[in-house]
Motif scaffolding. Structure first.
Motif, PDB file in Angstrom:
ATOM      1  N   PHE A 260     -16.913   6.154  -9.763  1.00  0.00           N
ATOM      2  CA  PHE A 260     -17.645   4.682  -9.748  1.00  0.00           C
ATOM      3  C   PHE A 260     -17.579   4.032 -10.859  1.00  0.00           C
ATOM      4  CE2 PHE A 260     -19.082   6.821  -5.710  1.00  0.00           C
ATOM      5  CZ  PHE A 260     -18.552   5.821  -4.799  1.00  0.00           C
ATOM      6  N   PHE A 261     -17.717   4.904 -11.987  1.00  0.00           N
ATOM      7  CA  PHE A 261     -17.585   4.250 -13.518  1.00  0.00           C
ATOM      8  C   PHE A 261     -16.596   4.371 -14.069  1.00  0.00           C
ATOM      9  CE2 PHE A 261     -21.896   6.395 -12.032  1.00  0.00           C
ATOM     10  CZ  PHE A 261     -22.775   5.168 -11.927  1.00  0.00           C
ATOM     11  N   SER A 262     -15.639   5.236 -13.917  1.00  0.00           N
ATOM     12  CA  SER A 262     -14.378   5.327 -14.570  1.00  0.00           C
ATOM     13  C   SER A 262     -13.413   5.232 -13.656  1.00  0.00           C
ATOM     14  CB  SER A 262     -14.359   6.476 -15.352  1.00  0.00           C
ATOM     15  OG  SER A 262     -15.330   6.649 -16.138  1.00  0.00           O
ATOM     16  N   PHE A 263     -13.129   4.120 -12.870  1.00  0.00           N
ATOM     17  CA  PHE A 263     -12.188   4.002 -11.699  1.00  0.00           C
ATOM     18  C   PHE A 263     -10.724   4.306 -12.263  1.00  0.00           C
ATOM     19  CE2 PHE A 263      -9.218   1.156  -9.442  1.00  0.00           C
ATOM     20  CZ  PHE A 263      -9.417   1.774  -7.841  1.00  0.00           C
ATOM     21  N   TRP A 264     -10.407   3.917 -13.368  1.00  0.00           N
ATOM     22  CA  TRP A 264      -9.177   4.213 -13.963  1.00  0.00           C
ATOM     23  C   TRP A 264      -8.363   5.798 -13.640  1.00  0.00           C
ATOM     24  CZ3 TRP A 264     -12.854   3.813 -17.141  1.00  0.00           C
ATOM     25  CH2 TRP A 264     -13.164   4.689 -18.296  1.00  0.00           C
ATOM     26  N   LEU A 265      -9.594   6.827 -13.755  1.00  0.00           N
ATOM     27  CA  LEU A 265      -9.280   8.261 -13.769  1.00  0.00           C
ATOM     28  C   LEU A 265      -8.570   8.607 -12.563  1.00  0.00           C
ATOM     29  CD1 LEU A 265     -12.448   9.873 -15.336  1.00  0.00           C
ATOM     30  CD2 LEU A 265     -10.194   9.472 -16.426  1.00  0.00           C
ATOM     31  N   ILE A 266      -9.003   7.841 -11.405  1.00  0.00           N
ATOM     32  CA  ILE A 266      -8.400   8.133  -9.958  1.00  0.00           C
ATOM     33  C   ILE A 266      -7.198   7.343  -9.754  1.00  0.00           C
ATOM     34  CG2 ILE A 266      -8.746   7.264  -7.597  1.00  0.00           C
ATOM     35  CD1 ILE A 266     -10.913   9.247  -7.578  1.00  0.00           C
ATOM     36  N   ALA A 267      -7.317   5.947 -10.130  1.00  0.00           N
ATOM     37  CA  ALA A 267      -6.367   4.982  -9.863  1.00  0.00           C
ATOM     38  C   ALA A 267      -4.756   5.385 -10.788  1.00  0.00           C
ATOM     39  CB  ALA A 267      -6.723   3.715 -10.478  1.00  0.00           C
ATOM     40  N   ILE A 268      -5.115   5.767 -11.883  1.00  0.00           N
ATOM     41  CA  ILE A 268      -3.780   5.968 -12.533  1.00  0.00           C
ATOM     42  C   ILE A 268      -2.720   7.150 -11.979  1.00  0.00           C
ATOM     43  CG2 ILE A 268      -2.828   6.747 -14.854  1.00  0.00           C
ATOM     44  CD1 ILE A 268      -5.053   5.118 -15.963  1.00  0.00           C
ATOM     45  N   PRO A 269      -3.556   8.448 -11.992  1.00  0.00           N
ATOM     46  CA  PRO A 269      -2.738   9.378 -11.328  1.00  0.00           C
ATOM     47  C   PRO A 269      -2.308   9.190  -9.686  1.00  0.00           C
ATOM     48  CG  PRO A 269      -4.816  10.283 -11.790  1.00  0.00           C
ATOM     49  CD  PRO A 269      -4.735   8.672 -12.334  1.00  0.00           C
ATOM     50  N   GLY A 270      -3.131   8.203  -9.257  1.00  0.00           N
ATOM     51  CA  GLY A 270      -2.974   7.876  -7.566  1.00  0.00           C
ATOM     52  C   GLY A 270      -1.577   6.995  -7.764  1.00  0.00           C
ATOM     53  N   ALA A 271      -1.735   6.004  -8.548  1.00  0.00           N
ATOM     54  CA  ALA A 271      -0.369   5.146  -8.791  1.00  0.00           C
ATOM     55  C   ALA A 271       0.720   6.063  -9.068  1.00  0.00           C
ATOM     56  CB  ALA A 271      -0.904   3.892  -9.745  1.00  0.00           C
ATOM     57  N   ALA A 272       0.849   6.757 -10.046  1.00  0.00           N
ATOM     58  CA  ALA A 272       1.858   7.554 -10.496  1.00  0.00           C
ATOM     59  C   ALA A 272       2.462   8.130  -9.321  1.00  0.00           C
ATOM     60  CB  ALA A 272       1.539   8.420 -11.476  1.00  0.00           C
ATOM     61  N   LEU A 273       1.660   8.848  -8.312  1.00  0.00           N
ATOM     62  CA  LEU A 273       1.905   9.715  -7.371  1.00  0.00           C
ATOM     63  C   LEU A 273       2.539   8.731  -6.230  1.00  0.00           C
ATOM     64  CD1 LEU A 273       1.492  12.484  -6.517  1.00  0.00           C
ATOM     65  CD2 LEU A 273      -0.683  11.848  -5.545  1.00  0.00           C
ATOM     66  N   ALA A 274       2.102   7.665  -5.932  1.00  0.00           N
ATOM     67  CA  ALA A 274       2.370   6.645  -4.987  1.00  0.00           C
ATOM     68  C   ALA A 274       3.684   6.057  -5.411  1.00  0.00           C
ATOM     69  CB  ALA A 274       1.683   5.555  -4.928  1.00  0.00           C
ATOM     70  N   LEU A 275       3.908   5.707  -6.631  1.00  0.00           N
ATOM     71  CA  LEU A 275       5.296   5.275  -7.078  1.00  0.00           C
ATOM     72  C   LEU A 275       6.480   6.196  -6.919  1.00  0.00           C
ATOM     73  CD1 LEU A 275       4.461   3.279 -10.474  1.00  0.00           C
ATOM     74  CD2 LEU A 275       5.524   2.586  -8.197  1.00  0.00           C
ATOM     75  N   LEU A 276       6.204   7.576  -7.451  1.00  0.00           N
ATOM     76  CA  LEU A 276       7.192   8.486  -7.272  1.00  0.00           C
ATOM     77  C   LEU A 276       7.342   8.561  -5.612  1.00  0.00           C
ATOM     78  CD1 LEU A 276       9.045  10.605  -8.325  1.00  0.00           C
ATOM     79  CD2 LEU A 276       6.982  12.391  -8.360  1.00  0.00           C
ATOM     80  N   VAL A 277       6.354   8.759  -5.088  1.00  0.00           N
ATOM     81  CA  VAL A 277       6.751   9.320  -3.462  1.00  0.00           C
ATOM     82  C   VAL A 277       7.624   7.926  -2.906  1.00  0.00           C
ATOM     83  CG1 VAL A 277       5.819   9.586  -1.325  1.00  0.00           C
ATOM     84  CG2 VAL A 277       4.998  10.964  -3.384  1.00  0.00           C
ATOM     85  N   LEU A 278       7.132   6.750  -3.220  1.00  0.00           N
ATOM     86  CA  LEU A 278       7.610   5.531  -2.860  1.00  0.00           C
ATOM     87  C   LEU A 278       9.277   5.683  -3.276  1.00  0.00           C
ATOM     88  CD1 LEU A 278       7.514   2.930  -1.265  1.00  0.00           C
ATOM     89  CD2 LEU A 278       6.968   1.940  -3.534  1.00  0.00           C
ATOM     90  N   GLY A 279       9.526   5.876  -4.275  1.00  0.00           N
ATOM     91  CA  GLY A 279      10.783   5.743  -5.080  1.00  0.00           C
ATOM     92  C   GLY A 279      11.818   6.868  -4.284  1.00  0.00           C
ATOM     93  N   ILE A 280      11.124   7.980  -3.895  1.00  0.00           N
ATOM     94  CA  ILE A 280      11.704   9.164  -3.221  1.00  0.00           C
ATOM     95  C   ILE A 280      12.275   8.707  -1.861  1.00  0.00           C
ATOM     96  CG2 ILE A 280      11.548  11.682  -2.179  1.00  0.00           C
ATOM     97  CD1 ILE A 280      10.097  12.332  -4.967  1.00  0.00           C
ATOM     98  N   ASN A 281      11.193   7.921  -1.033  1.00  0.00           N
ATOM     99  CA  ASN A 281      11.235   7.536   0.070  1.00  0.00           C
ATOM    100  C   ASN A 281      12.527   6.479   0.244  1.00  0.00           C
ATOM    101  OD1 ASN A 281       9.695   9.407   1.266  1.00  0.00           O
ATOM    102  ND2 ASN A 281       8.173   8.256   1.587  1.00  0.00           N
TER     103      ASN A 281
END
Lengths: 297, 322
Positions: A260-281
């Motif tokens: 809730f206070f440091s949103f980027w901590l979840i958003a950044i690895p989440g985005a990296a994961l999403a990008l990689l899996v999207l790329g692979i798919n």
């Protein structure tokens, strides 16, 4: 009767466009290749790209926001986590873990599933019945539950995660390879090789395998993406990679208290994961279009 | 003349399963077939789809084992002959040249496969023999490095014939080698087969559903119906004096090139035979225009008549008027 001559009426069919040109013509595939290629490069060059050691803690510099935030600075472009570790370095190194998991799970499960599917599809009959029973048994086991049991008894580590997923995720390989092999097996060139006296192994490896490889590649890419997501899920649940390894899933798990206070901590690895899996798919879908447009796997 | 292949009471039954509760379904593809293939002859096996002719061919090639009876190759039980030894003696040519060539191999590799499998010669020798075989079937050497997708149907069938000939077998078993081709190309392939036989002294077993194709090539013809041979005779005799009503119907069904005549009426009706549930008595009686009561009760045996053999109650005592 004269000796046979080739008549001009029998004209040859023009050669199909090369695989490379078909790959480049497919936008989704090209985009996916660029994305996956980028992540692979990052993983390989992580020690050169990362500004800090991903394990170095600095408790005086905890939870610094990224550079675009008011309080951010170029010292830590993506900020730091709750232990003061540089987030950019951890994300960059995290690519190694994800790709390692994706690739090794793909190889292990691909080897198991493809062998089982080829043998079941080629030999048929009783062999097929036994193989189908094994596949059904495997499908009846929930992956997360089995992983939970394994980690509870042996303990979690990168190797355990890879082996667990590798020995669990071969089902789709087996199912697809079995049906693809059944199709190819009934074709006359397989019969011709058998009639030429070819051994079973030669028929399987020399005649059938090259013709089912496109299906194998498509399944392999999809499964690699799904293995990466599963690792993240397991790590998030604390059943996968153990701290302090910079796994993207683990980073999301560690950040959930600060979300809730440091949103980027979840958003950044989440985005990296999403990008990689999207790329692979994207690569997987694209390869299916290029190699096996008629095959629904 | 000596027998190269002998079928003695050869029978093949396919188990169709039938599920847990259902009755076990068994398909009688070939039933009690006695047939010899003499060296140097062209034995045509004709019949409609489902008559068991392809199953018989596959048994002769050793690809299927008989459920009952034996197949002998040069006097030896085929199940005792190693696959490679069998392959040196006979080779197949299949119907569909689009599925009989591995799309991922180059033509030279496809043609050389029987040599590779047998471990004959070095890689260069195998290639040279493959190119020589391609030359024999009228394909220039420049096709050796092509893929099958770059060739036309007729060219592909030539490749399949070259592959069958590369190990110089005695017998070539052709399973409908022209059925998938255009009519103009059919003639070329048939002429090629005739020339090759003359030049190489080959023996053919020629499977076809089309008597017109067989007429130019065969020395002897076996007509099959529902897995049994119903008539077996020298080609000339069979075409001049067909004895079995089914043979006559097949001859009537040959399409003529003259326009306006329409599709010939064979008086057979549309009831296709069901090999899972064959009729009692003579298998042909439900479609036979001359069937009598005896045909519904008792299956006729293949009996000698003139120089051939016929399985028909009405043919044996007095030939049925045509």
């Amino acid at each position: 009767m004269t000796m046979p001559v080739v008549l001009p009426a029998e004209r040859a069919v023009p050669a199909a466009p090369s695989v490379l040109s078909r790959v480049l013509a497919h936008r989704g595939l090209t985009l996916g290749l660029v994305m996956v290629g980028g992540v692979v490069l990052i993983a390989l060059l992580a020690p050169l790209l990362a500004p800090y050691d991903p394990y170095d803690q600095d408790l005086t510099r905890r939870l610094i926001p990224p550079v675009w935030h008011d309080k951010g600075s170029w010292l830590n472009p993506l900020g730091t986590d709750n232990l003061g570790r540089d987030y950019l370095s951890r994300v960059l190194y995290g690519a190694r873990i994800s790709l390692l998991i994706g690739a090794s799970v793909m190889v292990i499960s691909g080897a198991i599933g493809a062998t089982l599917g080829l043998v079941a599809g080629y030999f048929g009959g009783r062999v097929d019945m036994v193989a189908s029973l094994i596949i059904t048994t495997r499908l009846a086991m929930p992956v997360v539950l089995v992983a939970l049991a394994v980690v509870a008894t042996i303990g979690g580590s990168l190797t355990i995660v890879i082996l667990t997923l590798g020995f669990l995720k071969w089902d789709r390989f087996a199912v697809v390879m079995r049906s693809a092999t059944q199709q190819v097996r009934s074709l006359d060139y397989v019969t011709a090789a058998e009639a030429a006296g070819a051994s079973r192994l030669r028929v399987l490896v020399g005649e059938i395998l090259p013709n089912v490889v496109p299906h194998l590649i498509v399944v392999a890419t999809v499964e690699a993406g799904s293995a990466i997501l599963l690792e993240a899920a397991l790590s998030f649940l604390g059943l996968g990679v153990q701290p302090p390894l910079p796994s993207w899933g683990l980073m999301i798990a560690e950040a959930k208290t600060f979300m809730f206070f440091s949103f980027w901590l979840i958003a950044i690895p989440g985005a990296a994961l999403a990008l990689l899996v999207l790329g692979i798919n994207l690569v997987g879908d694209g390869l299916r279009d290029v190699f096996a447009p008629d095959g629904r796997s | 003349m000596s027998a190269v292949i002998e079928a003695i009471g050869a029978t093949r039954i396919f188990d169709l399963g039938g599920g847990l509760l259902g009755r076990r379904l068994r398909l009688h593809a070939v039933t009690d077939v006695d047939l010899t293939v003499e060296k140097g002859e062209v034995l045509a096996v004709v019949g409609e789809s489902g008559s068991g002719k392809s199953t018989l061919a596959r048994m002769m090639l050793g690809l299927l084992t008989p459920s009952a009876g034996t197949i002998r190759v040069a006097g030896e039980d085929i199940t005792r002959v190693p696959r490679r030894a069998l392959a040196r003696r006979m080779q197949p040519v299949f119907q569909d040249p689009y599925s009989s060539l591995n799309p991922r191999r180059r033509i030279a590799a496809i043609v050389a496969l029987p040599l590779t499998v047998q471990g004959i010669g070095s890689a260069e020798e195998r290639r040279a023999r493959a190119v020589a075989a391609l030359d024999k079937v009228g394909l220039p050497a420049r096709h050796a490095d092509s893929y099958p997708s770059q060739l036309s149907g007729g060219q592909r069938q030539r490749v399949a014939i070259a592959r069958a000939l590369v190990t110089e077998p005695e017998v070539v078993i052709c399973d409908e080698p022209t059925s998938a081709l255009d009519v103009s190309v059919q003639a070329q392939i048939l002429n090629l087969l005739i020339d090759l036989r003359r030049d190489l002294g080959l023996t053919y077993v020629f499977i076809s559903h089309n008597l017109a194709v067989v007429e130019h090539l065969a020395t002897r013809v076996a007509v099959m119906y529902l897995g049994r041979i119903v008539e077996l005779a020298d080609a000339a005799q069979l075409f001049a004096r067909p004895q079995h009503p089914y043979t006559r119907a097949l001859l009537d069904s040959v399409l003529t090139p003259e326009p306006g005549l329409g599709i010939p009426d064979t008086r057979l009706g549309a009831a296709a035979p069901d090999p899972v549930d064959p009729p009692a008595g003579c298998g042909f009686h439900p479609r036979c225009p001359v069937a009598v009561e005896r045909c519904r009760m008792e299956a006729p045996r293949l009996a000698r008549l003139d120089d051939g053999q016929v399985a028909c109650h009405l043919a044996a005592p007095a030939p049925v008027p045509a």
